[in-house]
Design an enzyme around this catalytic site. Structure first.
Site, PDB file in Angstrom:
ATOM      1  N   ASN A  69       0.698  -1.290   0.029  1.00 13.37           N
ATOM      2  CA  ASN A  69      -0.058  -0.049  -0.016  1.00 13.37           C
ATOM      3  C   ASN A  69       0.940   1.319   0.117  1.00 13.37           C
ATOM      4  O   ASN A  69       0.432   2.255   0.250  1.00 13.37           O
ATOM      5  CB  ASN A  69      -0.838   0.046   1.356  1.00 13.37           C
ATOM      6  CG  ASN A  69      -1.996  -1.070   1.324  1.00 13.37           C
ATOM      7  OD1 ASN A  69      -2.588  -1.091   0.292  1.00 13.37           O
ATOM      8  ND2 ASN A  69      -2.161  -1.842   2.284  1.00 13.37           N
ATOM      9  N   HIS A  85       4.750   5.746  -2.154  1.00  9.86           N
ATOM     10  CA  HIS A  85       6.164   6.034  -2.552  1.00  9.86           C
ATOM     11  C   HIS A  85       6.902   4.884  -3.112  1.00  9.86           C
ATOM     12  O   HIS A  85       7.810   5.088  -4.146  1.00  9.86           O
ATOM     13  CB  HIS A  85       6.765   6.370  -1.317  1.00  9.86           C
ATOM     14  CG  HIS A  85       6.266   7.714  -0.614  1.00  9.86           C
ATOM     15  ND1 HIS A  85       6.449   9.005  -0.998  1.00  9.86           N
ATOM     16  CD2 HIS A  85       5.494   7.641   0.547  1.00  9.86           C
ATOM     17  CE1 HIS A  85       5.732   9.508  -0.250  1.00  9.86           C
ATOM     18  NE2 HIS A  85       5.178   9.028   0.724  1.00  9.86           N
ATOM     19  N   LYS A 131      18.227   9.420  -6.664  1.00  9.45           N
ATOM     20  CA  LYS A 131      18.031   8.247  -5.534  1.00  9.45           C
ATOM     21  C   LYS A 131      18.252   6.840  -6.403  1.00  9.45           C
ATOM     22  O   LYS A 131      19.036   5.970  -5.800  1.00  9.45           O
ATOM     23  CB  LYS A 131      16.761   8.191  -4.808  1.00  9.45           C
ATOM     24  CG  LYS A 131      16.573   7.126  -4.019  1.00  9.45           C
ATOM     25  CD  LYS A 131      15.110   7.409  -3.004  1.00  9.45           C
ATOM     26  CE  LYS A 131      15.349   6.227  -2.108  1.00  9.45           C
ATOM     27  NZ  LYS A 131      13.978   6.259  -1.205  1.00  9.45           N
ATOM     28  N   ARG A 136      16.576  -0.310  -3.419  1.00  5.42           N
ATOM     29  CA  ARG A 136      15.356  -0.675  -4.026  1.00  5.42           C
ATOM     30  C   ARG A 136      15.543  -0.797  -5.602  1.00  5.42           C
ATOM     31  O   ARG A 136      15.000  -1.886  -6.210  1.00  5.42           O
ATOM     32  CB  ARG A 136      14.093   0.233  -3.976  1.00  5.42           C
ATOM     33  CG  ARG A 136      12.756  -0.281  -4.481  1.00  5.42           C
ATOM     34  CD  ARG A 136      11.642   0.507  -3.822  1.00  5.42           C
ATOM     35  NE  ARG A 136      11.476   0.322  -2.515  1.00  5.42           N
ATOM     36  CZ  ARG A 136      11.767   1.273  -1.609  1.00  5.42           C
ATOM     37  NH1 ARG A 136      12.348   2.414  -1.797  1.00  5.42           N
ATOM     38  NH2 ARG A 136      11.713   0.807  -0.282  1.00  5.42           N
ATOM     39  N   PHE A 159      10.945   9.298   1.158  1.00  7.51           N
ATOM     40  CA  PHE A 159      10.215   9.191   2.108  1.00  7.51           C
ATOM     41  C   PHE A 159      10.958   8.380   3.335  1.00  7.51           C
ATOM     42  O   PHE A 159      12.020   8.087   3.218  1.00  7.51           O
ATOM     43  CB  PHE A 159       8.952   8.265   1.620  1.00  7.51           C
ATOM     44  CG  PHE A 159       9.384   6.926   1.370  1.00  7.51           C
ATOM     45  CD1 PHE A 159       9.864   6.604   0.141  1.00  7.51           C
ATOM     46  CD2 PHE A 159       8.876   5.761   2.192  1.00  7.51           C
ATOM     47  CE1 PHE A 159      10.380   5.559  -0.356  1.00  7.51           C
ATOM     48  CE2 PHE A 159       9.392   4.450   1.707  1.00  7.51           C
ATOM     49  CZ  PHE A 159      10.307   4.376   0.383  1.00  7.51           C
ATOM     50  N   ASP A 217      10.142  -5.917   1.143  1.00  6.16           N
ATOM     51  CA  ASP A 217      10.441  -5.507   2.217  1.00  6.16           C
ATOM     52  C   ASP A 217      11.678  -4.628   2.660  1.00  6.16           C
ATOM     53  O   ASP A 217      12.668  -5.221   1.682  1.00  6.16           O
ATOM     54  CB  ASP A 217      10.293  -6.418   3.480  1.00  6.16           C
ATOM     55  CG  ASP A 217      10.051  -5.841   4.690  1.00  6.16           C
ATOM     56  OD1 ASP A 217       8.869  -5.314   5.174  1.00  6.16           O
ATOM     57  OD2 ASP A 217      10.693  -6.166   5.597  1.00  6.16           O
TER      58      ASP A 217
HETATM   59  P1  IMP Z   1       8.506  -1.567   5.060  1.00  5.74           P
HETATM   60  O1  IMP Z   1       9.503  -2.134   4.080  1.00  5.74           O
HETATM   61  O2  IMP Z   1       7.315  -0.829   4.086  1.00  5.74           O
HETATM   62  O3  IMP Z   1       8.239  -2.350   6.127  1.00  5.74           O
HETATM   63  O4  IMP Z   1       9.549  -0.292   5.420  1.00  5.74           O
HETATM   64  C1  IMP Z   1      10.333  -0.389   6.440  1.00  5.74           C
HETATM   65  C2  IMP Z   1      10.624   1.294   7.067  1.00  5.74           C
HETATM   66  O5  IMP Z   1      11.824   1.679   6.240  1.00  5.74           O
HETATM   67  C3  IMP Z   1       9.372   2.347   6.799  1.00  5.74           C
HETATM   68  O6  IMP Z   1       9.247   2.932   7.922  1.00  5.74           O
HETATM   69  C4  IMP Z   1       9.750   2.916   5.695  1.00  5.74           C
HETATM   70  O7  IMP Z   1       9.144   4.219   5.637  1.00  5.74           O
HETATM   71  C5  IMP Z   1      11.268   3.019   5.532  1.00  5.74           C
HETATM   72  N1  IMP Z   1      11.579   2.731   4.132  1.00  5.74           N
HETATM   73  C6  IMP Z   1      11.437   1.904   3.192  1.00  5.74           C
HETATM   74  N2  IMP Z   1      12.302   2.112   2.172  1.00  5.74           N
HETATM   75  C7  IMP Z   1      13.031   3.499   2.312  1.00  5.74           C
HETATM   76  C8  IMP Z   1      13.541   4.024   1.507  1.00  5.74           C
HETATM   77  O8  IMP Z   1      13.878   4.071   0.362  1.00  5.74           O
HETATM   78  N3  IMP Z   1      14.090   5.322   1.996  1.00  5.74           N
HETATM   79  C9  IMP Z   1      13.705   5.416   3.434  1.00  5.74           C
HETATM   80  N4  IMP Z   1      13.065   4.798   4.245  1.00  5.74           N
HETATM   81  C10 IMP Z   1      12.552   3.762   3.680  1.00  5.74           C
END
Ligand code: IMP
Length: 198
Positions: free
Chosen positions: A12, A15, A175, A181, A152, A72
């Site tokens: 969901n 970003h 980025k 990613r 983000f 993830d």
């Molecule tokens: P999840 O993969 O959605 O569980 O994200 C884990 C945490 O890392 C969340 O707080 C996201 O906002 C943060 N996060 C995931 N990818 C990035 C990124 O590329 N840059 C900065 N924060 C990230």
């Protein structure tokens, strides 16, 4: 012209979807859960980033039977023994915002000389019932104070090696030159291109 190869993205996070869209090119396309009309909050119950990525794709594959992938990501900070890592989203608590998480990280890192950190992304792809994993990593350092308005999550605090700017000071294309990613998505694309050729 052949139509693009389509995958459901088990997330969901808009970003992440925007970043992945900026990487994919015309050969591939993703459909987000919102675009597919699927309302679900997929839990992240496991101890590893890979297991949580696999959970996301598994839930959506079982629900739809369609080719899909989950992703993830965790931020691993050397001086904190790899934390927040798999708990990056919930670092400051179950309902923590990005600002809450960054504030907690800044507090813990106050006065800390070793500011090395890295982002790790794992993608779990379910393709025709088979499971494949891809990963990407980006090493860098944590800034003392957040900088930048784009991106983000922890982006305002993270400066990738090879740059003087935080991720949040960069355009998406910039980025992508460094990002965890981008590397994981590129690995999946390369794999899918090989599968398509067969
Ligand atoms: P999840 O993969 O959605 O569980 O994200 C884990 C945490 O890392 C969340 O707080 C996201 O906002 C943060 N996060 C995931 N990818 C990035 C990124 O590329 N840059 C900065 N924060 C990230």
């Amino acid at each position: 012209m052949t139509s693009p190869f389509t995958l459901l993205f088990a997330s969901n996070n808009r970003h992440k979807a925007e970043e992945i869209n900026s990487i994919l090119g015309e050969q591939f396309q993703i459909i987000t859960l919102a675009e597919a009309g699927i309302v679900i909050d997929i839990p992240e119950p496991h101890d590893t980033i890979a297991a949580n990525a696999a959970e996301k794709s598994s839930v959506i594959y079982q629900l739809t039977g369609k080719n899909c992938f989950g992703e993830d990501t965790g931020l691993e900070v050397e001086a904190l023994g790899g934390a927040p890592g798999v708990k990056s989203a919930r670092f400051a608590g179950e309902k923590a915002t990005a600002l809450d998480n960054m504030t907690k990280l800044q507090e813990l890192m106050k006065g800390q000389k070793n500011r090395k950190a890295r982002f790790v992304t794992v993608i779990s792809l379910r393709l025709n019932g088979e499971h494949h994993l891809f990963s990407g990593m980006c090493s860098g350092t944590l800034a003392e104070v957040p900088a930048g308005k784009d991106g983000f999550g922890y982006d305002p605090l993270f400066i990738p090696d090879g740059s003087k700017q935080s991720f949040a000071e960069m355009s998406m294309d910039e980025k992508n030159k460094f990002s965890h990613r981008k590397k994981a998505v590129q690995a999946m694309i390369t794999f899918l291109q090989q599968v398509e050729k067969k």
